[in-house]
Write an enzyme that holds these catalytic residues in place. Sequence first.
Site, PDB file in Angstrom:
ATOM      1  N   SER A   1      11.465 -13.297  46.101  1.00 18.78           N
ATOM      2  CA  SER A   1      12.401 -13.697  45.069  1.00 18.78           C
ATOM      3  C   SER A   1      12.954 -12.450  44.376  1.00 18.78           C
ATOM      4  CB  SER A   1      11.696 -14.653  44.112  1.00 18.78           C
ATOM      5  OG  SER A   1      12.618 -15.351  43.341  1.00 18.78           O
TER       6      SER A   1
ATOM      7  N   HIS B   1      11.275 -22.730  47.931  1.00 26.26           N
ATOM      8  CA  HIS B   1      11.566 -21.344  47.554  1.00 26.26           C
ATOM      9  C   HIS B   1      10.673 -20.411  48.362  1.00 26.26           C
ATOM     10  CE1 HIS B   1      13.010 -18.075  45.223  1.00 26.26           C
ATOM     11  NE2 HIS B   1      11.950 -17.938  44.449  1.00 26.26           N
TER      12      HIS B   1
ATOM     13  N   ASP C   1      16.544 -23.131  50.324  1.00 28.53           N
ATOM     14  CA  ASP C   1      15.997 -22.526  49.104  1.00 28.53           C
ATOM     15  C   ASP C   1      16.875 -22.862  47.904  1.00 28.53           C
ATOM     16  OD1 ASP C   1      15.082 -20.693  47.084  1.00 28.53           O
ATOM     17  OD2 ASP C   1      14.217 -19.459  48.672  1.00 28.53           O
TER      18      ASP C   1
END
Length: 530
Positions: free
Chosen positions: A243, A499, A469
């Site tokens: 991320s 995610h 995602d």
Amino acid sequence: MRTSPALRAAALAATATVLLPLAGCSDDGGGEGSSTPTGASTASPTATADDLSSQKLEWSPCPPPNTAQGGGESPSPLPGGVVWECSFMDVPLDYAKPDGRTIELALVRAKAKDQQRRIGSLVFNFGGPGASGVATLPAFGTEYDKLRTRYDLVSFDPRGVGRSEGVQCADDAQLDAFYQEDSTPDDAAEQKQFVQGQKDYIADCEENSGAELPFVGTTNAARDMDLMRTVLGDDELHYFGISYGTELGGVYANLFPDKVGRAVFDAVVDPTKNAEQSALGQAEGFQLALDNFTKDCAERDDCALPGATPQEVEQGIADLLGELEEEPIDGLGDRTLTQTLATTGIASALYSQETWPLLEQGLDEAGGGNGGLLLALADSLNGRSEDGRYDNSNAANIAINCADSKQRFTLEQTKAALPAFRKASPLFGEYLGWGLMSCTGWPVAGAWETPDVSASGAAPILVIGNTGDPATPYAGAKAMVQQLGKGVGVELTYKGEGHGAYNSKDTCVQRAVDGYLLNGRVPKTGTVCG
């Protein structure tokens, strides 16, 4: 993921990140604010730059996470009885003054199983910005245990996070009130209250952490990682960024291309998008995830939500949120479930397909007047524990975002942007659009419109994009590959939900990642899994 200051990474299981400003924190277990931190380094607050490079870390069994890190118990041993160890490393507060004030970064590690074939340390960043690596890596360490065959698994609380001079803003009672407020104001009176709430929050941040706010940005965090590489004794940085951790990794690669070792970027932030573009992309991403959730629900005979088609299921959710704006329902204790908190809870559950059943249950119960589960999901994203205490992940999130991004939005500019956000997502658009004002009035100017991640000459970096995602849309992976430069980024696509990709347990993804990190086998760019 890099989240616009209005969401935040609560799905640590999927790997973390998220948005809305938050986090009053008292320290209750060593580190920042403690006179006797566990596992302190040997450098002093007046150490020179040479002292910092040669400091020796003193490792000891990890204490329980403190409030800023999310609380809880000391991490359990890994298979085979290996104990998680913690330490502190000194870094300059200001790299322009390397012999000036230092601060401590909290570190965690688990030693490699095969010391004879040990490659070095594998450093993790789990995103946010604002996620505590010291708390997160042990929580999910078994998922990376294969990588521990040849690496010491290492993570850290970046500056401003957790025990690493954690940013402090509002206290717990103030945060409970802050999250009850309407984050999608409809009229002039509500807009005035919204703007004042943002001002009050920022004033608290400046009052409690003003001296540190100029120095918590991503460039300094990347420099910290290179000092960490030296102190850990590695010639190259072997890295797993997830991320927002992919943006941090990209900035590191730009600054230190000759020091990049084997690196993986998963759930990739698009480095070409500014704050507004990122928030708009996130609105589209969460809408996609919601569409996939409602489609799954409509196709099942046992779905608890009303509606025969995905559109009807989604309309039912929208109707519920509309009702909550008019009249909140009972939540947990004396707290009610508002429209804003319900939207936060929905977003929290969309981070991972594994939490779709909780979302379905929470929506069903809220339709019957019980908002407890949706409120609990919102709490997880907002960093609130069951005892009512908040970690500092959202305070750190906004501080790092605002130290990085130059964009500042007036009320008029924000209102002008809302139609595009509503078009991107009827359900999440306004929620994320109003989040554009999170840095308005911030006392520190931002560093960039977009980060420079070009890394000519760096070793190959495996870049993984997930087509479903919600938080870091799939297109970001291709953009990262292009920006890293020819011969550096190696793109892998995972056709899945949630995610991130590695923790989906997809065997194709894990074989590619493990093969590169453990044996140096670079997958063919364009590989597709799932």
